[in-house]
Scaffold this active site. Structure first.
Site, PDB file in Angstrom:
ATOM      1  CG  HIS A   1      -0.027  -5.813 -21.670  1.00 23.92           C
ATOM      2  ND1 HIS A   1      -0.641  -6.039 -20.798  1.00 23.92           N
ATOM      3  CD2 HIS A   1       1.207  -4.833 -21.200  1.00 23.92           C
ATOM      4  CE1 HIS A   1       0.179  -5.429 -19.627  1.00 23.92           C
ATOM      5  NE2 HIS A   1       1.002  -4.902 -19.770  1.00 23.92           N
TER       6      HIS A   1
ATOM      7  CB  ALA B   1      -0.939  -0.107   1.133  1.00 20.54           C
TER       8      ALA B   1
ATOM      9  N   GLY C   1       3.401   1.700  -2.146  1.00 25.50           N
ATOM     10  CA  GLY C   1       4.221   1.453  -3.142  1.00 25.50           C
ATOM     11  C   GLY C   1       3.644   2.304  -4.322  1.00 25.50           C
TER      12      GLY C   1
ATOM     13  CE  LYS D   1      -4.198   0.045 -22.370  1.00 26.98           C
ATOM     14  NZ  LYS D   1      -3.778   1.411 -22.080  1.00 26.98           N
TER      15      LYS D   1
ATOM     16  CG  ASP E   1       9.256  -8.811   6.275  1.00 21.20           C
ATOM     17  OD1 ASP E   1       9.202  -9.214   5.228  1.00 21.20           O
ATOM     18  OD2 ASP E   1      10.391  -8.352   6.316  1.00 21.20           O
TER      19      ASP E   1
ATOM     20  NE  ARG F   1       9.713  -3.688   2.978  1.00 20.16           N
ATOM     21  CZ  ARG F   1      10.867  -3.543   2.199  1.00 20.16           C
ATOM     22  NH1 ARG F   1      11.928  -4.602   2.174  1.00 20.16           N
ATOM     23  NH2 ARG F   1      11.204  -2.509   1.299  1.00 20.16           N
TER      24      ARG F   1
ATOM     25  CB  ALA G   1      -0.765   1.491  -3.525  1.00 20.47           C
TER      26      ALA G   1
ATOM     27  CG  ASP H   1      -2.794  -8.244 -19.695  1.00 27.42           C
ATOM     28  OD1 ASP H   1      -3.093  -6.879 -20.172  1.00 27.42           O
ATOM     29  OD2 ASP H   1      -2.009  -8.937 -20.341  1.00 27.42           O
ATOM     30  CG  HIS H   2      -2.668  -1.885 -17.697  1.00 29.11           C
ATOM     31  ND1 HIS H   2      -1.503  -2.428 -17.720  1.00 29.11           N
ATOM     32  CD2 HIS H   2      -2.723  -0.786 -18.286  1.00 29.11           C
ATOM     33  CE1 HIS H   2      -0.662  -1.698 -18.661  1.00 29.11           C
ATOM     34  NE2 HIS H   2      -1.440  -0.847 -19.115  1.00 29.11           N
TER      35      HIS H   2
ATOM     36  CE  LYS I   1       0.526   5.032 -24.404  1.00 30.41           C
ATOM     37  NZ  LYS I   1       1.197   3.654 -23.933  1.00 30.41           N
TER      38      LYS I   1
END
Ligand SMILES: NC(=O)C1=CN([C@@H]2O[C@H](COP(=O)(O)OP(=O)(O)OC[C@H]3O[C@@H](n4cnc5c(N)ncnc54)[C@H](OP(=O)(O)O)[C@@H]3O)[C@@H](O)[C@H]2O)C=CC1
Ligand SMILES: O=C1O[C@H](COP(=O)(O)O)[C@@H](O)[C@H](O)[C@H]1O
Length: 502
Positions: free
Chosen positions: A242, A11, A13, A184, A87, A44, A16, A179-180, A347
């Site tokens: 992807h 959380a 990171g 989409k 941890d 942690r 997140a 798998d984002h 892109k």
């Protein structure tokens, strides 16, 4: 939607902060979050519940799609959040976590439905799943679900090992592999595009299609992820997951019904029919490459080997392309070309389906083939390039029929996927069989790269890839469509003009 506890490992990171908290908040604003909900963040570092709530608030202020920060709106949302130090390797921390989760379930009168989201490095996936089981956290009177981020393994063997470890604690239908790309909106619309349009359904097969081109080009480089990316390369970072997921969604047959099982069954059939490669043959059908210094949008860009954290001797691939054949009655004889790379001209994630020229007249007059263009990102659009007679000049000219979706403030991929997981809908998550079949197909490519059986090509940053990726199509009498700087309206207009001038 049933009330639940959302347990977030990692959380503190990056993922997140940038994706998960904003997705939860947007779902809350759209009334798509279970009520009540308990969210327990884990990391942690030692922080209090109040500090954690402040941290979440900051992330929302920086990354939320919707901006609604009045205290009476954001306050009740943040109140659901608690934090605990954990941890991954310490079973005692999981027992402590079990107490916190149970206590909050009692306070909020929640059923024992528990969703575990692993937003941590992959080396912790197995140990966390095991400790969830050992600590009793996973033994509930309600349901339990595991959401797991990529990468799912490093090759076929490690993916199988990971899956075997996870399956000791969770059943397949409890595992949601993100798998984002599957989140989409245009990818999710692919299947309904054919389903809702019999005219397309009839045409999407080898009788009418000459080839299919799938591109995911990025302008960004390795960013701050040198350590991960230099071991992974474009093949593991984008292609195995992807790109092959887009292939499955594009080439699958109409499912008997719109259910997770049927859709995933059809996707699996595609991967089972993709003609396997032998490592000795990889060089004929696969192009790997790395970027050299160049310019993007007029700005100088350094070469991959000069990026911070990358060794000057690195032979990692930042670009990969492949020609694939799907040996089933629908797609027999139709090449699928797939490519993805970093530091390219634009892109753009898109699928271009080129139709066959069927009449002699079409060929003789060098008419443009019909194209079905599906833009996935950054624009979302479906258009058809057809030929029509100009009533004034009498000439046949290419014209574009566009099926524009209004660019509304549409939910982000993570919002869609987390919402689906809340509801227990696994349609747009990768099933283990899809993951395994993808690794199986990719494995000879990994081996060929390792044994240097396929050359490493180079391309200039800001280009459309190495020369070899263009010859790959030229060999078959094709070329990449829409390959210039941008896939914009202007580009399509100028494409029409080019074709007219031919
Ligand atoms: N960031 C992104 O855009 C994307 C990330 N992913 C995947 O998501 C996952 C998370 O990535 P990201 O957020 O970038 O990673 P970060 O390195 O930013 O964060 C890692 C998180 O894991 C926690 N953590 C580290 N070691 C342990 C441990 N031993 N026990 C318990 N918790 C630990 C950290 O806590 P603390 O710092 O408090 O120690 C931190 O909260 C990875 O699997 C990554 O591959 C996937 C796609 C995109
Ligand atoms: O998973 C990943 O995807 C991104 C590209 O995602 P997109 O939604 O912006 O197309 C890529 O940059 C990253 O390297 C990879 O890990």
């Amino acid at each position: 939607m049933e009330s639940m506890t959302f347990v977030l490992f990692g959380a503190t990171g990056d993922l997140a902060k940038r994706k998960i908290f904003p997705a939860l908040y947007n779902l809350y604003l759209d009334q798509k979050i279970p009520k009540p909900i308990s969210v327990i963040g884990l990391g942690r570092r030692e922080i209090s519940d109040q500090e954690f709530q402040k941290y979440v608030e900051q992330s929302l202020r920086s990354f939320s799609r919707q901006e609604a920060f009045d205290q009476e709106i954001i306050g009740p949302f943040l109140e659901a959040f608690r934090y605990s130090v954990l941890d991954a390797g310490n079973l005692e921390d999981f027992k402590k976590l079990e107490n916190i989760v149970s206590q909050r379930e009692k306070e909020l009168n929640l059923p024992e439905n528990r969703m575990f989201y692993l937003s941590v490095a992959p080396e912790y996936f197995s140990v966390i799943a095991n400790h969830i089981k050992e600590s009793g956290l996973g033994t509930t009177k309600g349901w339990k679900r595991l959401i797991i981020e990529k990468p799912f393994g490093h090759d076929l063997k490690s993916a199988r090992e990971l899956n075997s470890n996870l399956s000791k604690a969770f059943k397949e239908d409890e595992i949601y592999r993100i798998d984002h790309y599957l989140g989409k909106s245009m990818i999710q619309s692919l299947e309904s595009l054919a389903f809702a349009n019999p005219v397309l359904q009839t045409l999407l097969n080898n009788k009418h299609i000459a080839n299919v081109q799938i591109t995911a080009s990025e302008t960004v480089g390795v960013e701050e992820r040198a350590g991960y990316y230099d071991k992974s390369g474009a093949i593991r970072d984008m292609f195995q997951n992807h790109m092959l997921q887009i292939l499955m969604m594009t080439a699958m047959n109409m499912p008997k019904s719109i259910s997770p099982d049927e859709i995933r069954k059809e996707k699996r059939k595609v991967m089972e029919s993709v003609r396997p490669l032998k490592k000795e043959g990889v060089r004929q059908d696969v192009v790997r490459a790395q970027y050299k210094a160049g310019k993007i949008n007029g700005e100088p860009v350094i070469s991959y080997i000069n990026e911070p954290g990358i060794k000057e001797t690195s032979e990692n691939d930042t670009f990969i392309a492949a020609r694939l054949w799907i040996d089933n009655p629908f797609w027999e004889g139709v090449p699928f070309y797939i490519r993805t790379g970093k530091r390219m001209a634009a892109k753009s994630t898109r699928i271009v389906i080129e139709f066959k020229k069927t009449s002699k007249k079409e060929k003789a007059e060098r008419l443009n083939p019909n194209l079905l263009i599906i833009e996935i990102s950054p624009n979302e659009n479906v258009s058809l390039l057809i030929n029509s007679r100009n009533p004034i000049s009498g000439k046949i000219e290419p014209a574009k029929i566009s099926l524009f979706t209004e660019q509304m403030d549409i939910p982000e991929a993570y919002e869609r996927l987390i919402y689906d997981a809340f509801r227990g809908d696994s349609t747009f998550f990768a099933h283990w069989k899809e993951v395994e079949l993808s690794w199986k197909w990719v494995q000879p490519i990994l081996e060929a790269f390792e044994e240097n059986l396929a050359p490493l090509h180079y391309y200039l940053a800001g280009s459309t890839g190495p020369e070899a990726v263009h010859s790959l199509l030229r060999e078959d009498g094709f070329h990449w469509w829409l390959d210039e700087d941008d896939v914009t309206e202007d580009r399509l207009e100028s494409l029409s003009e080019d074709l007219l001038a031919q």
